[in-house]
Design a protein around this motif. Structure first.
Motif, PDB file in Angstrom:
ATOM      1  N   CYS A   1     -55.825 -14.962  -8.067  1.00 51.80           N
ATOM      2  CA  CYS A   1     -55.740 -14.967  -9.714  1.00 51.80           C
ATOM      3  C   CYS A   1     -57.352 -15.062 -10.165  1.00 51.80           C
ATOM      4  O   CYS A   1     -58.049 -15.887  -9.516  1.00 51.80           O
ATOM      5  N   GLY A   2     -57.576 -14.093 -11.025  1.00 48.73           N
ATOM      6  CA  GLY A   2     -58.932 -14.158 -11.507  1.00 48.73           C
ATOM      7  C   GLY A   2     -59.175 -14.818 -12.753  1.00 48.73           C
ATOM      8  O   GLY A   2     -58.352 -15.386 -13.367  1.00 48.73           O
ATOM      9  N   TYR A   3     -60.325 -14.869 -13.594  1.00 51.11           N
ATOM     10  CA  TYR A   3     -60.612 -15.630 -14.699  1.00 51.11           C
ATOM     11  C   TYR A   3     -59.628 -15.377 -15.740  1.00 51.11           C
ATOM     12  O   TYR A   3     -59.031 -16.109 -16.376  1.00 51.11           O
ATOM     13  N   VAL A   4     -59.429 -14.055 -15.943  1.00 54.22           N
ATOM     14  CA  VAL A   4     -58.744 -13.464 -17.079  1.00 54.22           C
ATOM     15  C   VAL A   4     -57.069 -14.164 -17.069  1.00 54.22           C
ATOM     16  O   VAL A   4     -56.726 -14.606 -18.099  1.00 54.22           O
ATOM     17  N   LEU A   5     -56.522 -14.236 -16.040  1.00 60.34           N
ATOM     18  CA  LEU A   5     -55.336 -14.840 -15.880  1.00 60.34           C
ATOM     19  C   LEU A   5     -55.462 -16.316 -16.092  1.00 60.34           C
ATOM     20  O   LEU A   5     -54.825 -17.198 -16.552  1.00 60.34           O
ATOM     21  N   LEU A   6     -56.210 -16.851 -15.098  1.00 56.10           N
ATOM     22  CA  LEU A   6     -56.468 -18.301 -15.208  1.00 56.10           C
ATOM     23  C   LEU A   6     -56.674 -18.906 -16.609  1.00 56.10           C
ATOM     24  O   LEU A   6     -56.482 -19.948 -16.892  1.00 56.10           O
ATOM     25  N   LYS A   7     -57.609 -18.226 -17.454  1.00 57.73           N
ATOM     26  CA  LYS A   7     -57.879 -18.683 -18.679  1.00 57.73           C
ATOM     27  C   LYS A   7     -56.809 -18.962 -19.607  1.00 57.73           C
ATOM     28  O   LYS A   7     -56.612 -19.872 -20.581  1.00 57.73           O
ATOM     29  N   LYS A   8     -55.812 -18.076 -19.389  1.00 54.57           N
ATOM     30  CA  LYS A   8     -54.798 -17.758 -20.188  1.00 54.57           C
ATOM     31  C   LYS A   8     -53.675 -18.966 -19.751  1.00 54.57           C
ATOM     32  O   LYS A   8     -52.750 -19.432 -20.316  1.00 54.57           O
ATOM     33  N   TYR A   9     -53.462 -18.861 -18.431  1.00 61.48           N
ATOM     34  CA  TYR A   9     -52.092 -19.451 -17.768  1.00 61.48           C
ATOM     35  C   TYR A   9     -52.541 -20.644 -16.769  1.00 61.48           C
ATOM     36  O   TYR A   9     -51.527 -21.029 -16.282  1.00 61.48           O
ATOM     37  N   GLU A  10     -53.760 -20.928 -16.840  1.00 63.16           N
ATOM     38  CA  GLU A  10     -53.998 -22.077 -15.583  1.00 63.16           C
ATOM     39  C   GLU A  10     -53.100 -23.448 -15.903  1.00 63.16           C
ATOM     40  O   GLU A  10     -53.181 -23.649 -17.210  1.00 63.16           O
ATOM     41  N   GLY A  11     -52.562 -24.093 -15.116  1.00 60.24           N
ATOM     42  CA  GLY A  11     -51.499 -25.128 -15.154  1.00 60.24           C
ATOM     43  C   GLY A  11     -50.353 -24.554 -15.381  1.00 60.24           C
ATOM     44  O   GLY A  11     -49.189 -25.552 -15.335  1.00 60.24           O
ATOM     45  N   ARG A  12     -50.044 -23.373 -15.380  1.00 56.29           N
ATOM     46  CA  ARG A  12     -48.850 -22.672 -15.415  1.00 56.29           C
ATOM     47  C   ARG A  12     -48.455 -21.662 -14.745  1.00 56.29           C
ATOM     48  O   ARG A  12     -47.656 -20.828 -14.659  1.00 56.29           O
ATOM     49  N   ILE A  13     -49.278 -21.779 -13.614  1.00 50.49           N
ATOM     50  CA  ILE A  13     -49.027 -20.729 -12.224  1.00 50.49           C
ATOM     51  C   ILE A  13     -48.931 -21.781 -11.196  1.00 50.49           C
ATOM     52  O   ILE A  13     -49.653 -22.422 -10.777  1.00 50.49           O
ATOM     53  N   ILE A  14     -47.892 -21.276 -10.431  1.00 50.66           N
ATOM     54  CA  ILE A  14     -47.503 -21.806  -9.140  1.00 50.66           C
ATOM     55  C   ILE A  14     -47.345 -20.888  -8.034  1.00 50.66           C
ATOM     56  O   ILE A  14     -47.268 -19.837  -8.271  1.00 50.66           O
ATOM     57  N   ASN A  15     -47.615 -21.507  -6.698  1.00 52.47           N
ATOM     58  CA  ASN A  15     -47.648 -20.576  -5.685  1.00 52.47           C
ATOM     59  C   ASN A  15     -46.807 -21.299  -4.321  1.00 52.47           C
ATOM     60  O   ASN A  15     -47.038 -22.360  -4.404  1.00 52.47           O
ATOM     61  N   ILE A  16     -46.185 -20.523  -3.687  1.00 49.07           N
ATOM     62  CA  ILE A  16     -45.512 -21.144  -2.360  1.00 49.07           C
ATOM     63  C   ILE A  16     -46.277 -20.510  -1.043  1.00 49.07           C
ATOM     64  O   ILE A  16     -46.560 -19.331  -1.180  1.00 49.07           O
ATOM     65  N   HIS A  17     -46.619 -21.417  -0.239  1.00 45.94           N
ATOM     66  CA  HIS A  17     -47.400 -20.899   0.784  1.00 45.94           C
ATOM     67  C   HIS A  17     -46.691 -21.193   2.054  1.00 45.94           C
ATOM     68  O   HIS A  17     -46.075 -22.501   2.134  1.00 45.94           O
ATOM     69  N   PRO A  18     -46.690 -20.451   3.153  1.00 43.76           N
ATOM     70  CA  PRO A  18     -45.713 -20.862   4.509  1.00 43.76           C
ATOM     71  C   PRO A  18     -46.513 -21.814   5.316  1.00 43.76           C
ATOM     72  O   PRO A  18     -46.533 -21.326   6.818  1.00 43.76           O
ATOM     73  N   ALA A  19     -47.309 -22.791   4.973  1.00 42.96           N
ATOM     74  CA  ALA A  19     -47.972 -23.639   5.797  1.00 42.96           C
ATOM     75  C   ALA A  19     -48.247 -25.047   5.079  1.00 42.96           C
ATOM     76  O   ALA A  19     -47.968 -24.950   3.916  1.00 42.96           O
TER      77      ALA A  19
END
Length: 195
Positions: free
Chosen positions: A93-111
């Motif tokens: 995720c780049g600056y544009v997306l994070l500027k608007k939604y940081e703290g409201r984006i989560i991810n699942i990682h298989p490790a």
């Protein structure tokens, strides 16, 4: 009820798990948008099957990450998205997306982060010979799998298991864990930011 967008690049099994959890009431939310960067990914079929609107793009059709992320943000705003769940989305995720939604984006990682970041977490861990595998859900920041950890679950390797068997166990945990964590975030933990 919160509006959820799911970003995916592949077959969409975690997309399916989250949508079903919304449909059966486990999550007090609705998946209102699916964002995908591969037009042939099977997750697009899953979105159609659940009548979830989708935004599909090819990064090479745009001059920059900022350009396509601006379009994504427009779509997210159009659907009043509260929470973004990455589910096998193979882009940072780049600056544009994070500027608007940081703290409201989560991810699942298989490790078990912070070990074995990146696209090949399962295989990297397997080749390293770890005896404990697992799944991590974390907030997304500008780095690769580097955001604050929300939840982790682990299991011990059974001698003789193949990488495919380990992967199957990881997916089983993911499909149970992701809906549980999203439901909990929405109900108890989430501090919705004012915009």
């Amino acid at each position: 009820m919160k509006n959820i967008a799911i970003f995916a690049s592949g077959s969409g099994t975690n997309f399916e798990a989250l949508v079903q959890a919304c449909e059966n009431g486990q999550i007090d939310g609705k998946v209102v948008l699916m964002v995908c960067d591969k037009k042939n990914a099977y997750v697009n079929e899953r979105a159609k099957n659940h009548n979830v609107p989708s935004f599909v793009f090819r990064s090479k059709d745009y001059a920059s990450k900022e350009e396509y992320e601006e379009l994504i943000v427009e779509k997210l705003e159009e659907y009043n998205v509260d929470l973004i769940c990455l589910a096998g989305y193979m882009r940072l995720c780049g600056y544009v997306l994070l500027k608007k939604y940081e703290g409201r984006i989560i991810n699942i990682h298989p490790a078990l982060l912070p070990s074995f970041k990146g696209a090949h977490g399962i295989l990297d861990a397997f080749n390293y010979g770890v005896k404990v595998f697992g799944v991590t859900i974390h907030y997304v920041d500008s780095g690769m799998d580097s955001g604050k950890i929300i939840e982790q679950r682990a299991f011990h390797y059974t001698e003789g298991e193949t990488v495919e068997e380990v992967e199957a166990r990881i997916h089983e945990i993911e499909h149970e864990m992701y809906p549980e964590v999203v439901a909990k975030l929405i109900k108890e933990i989430w501090k919705w930011k004012e915009h």
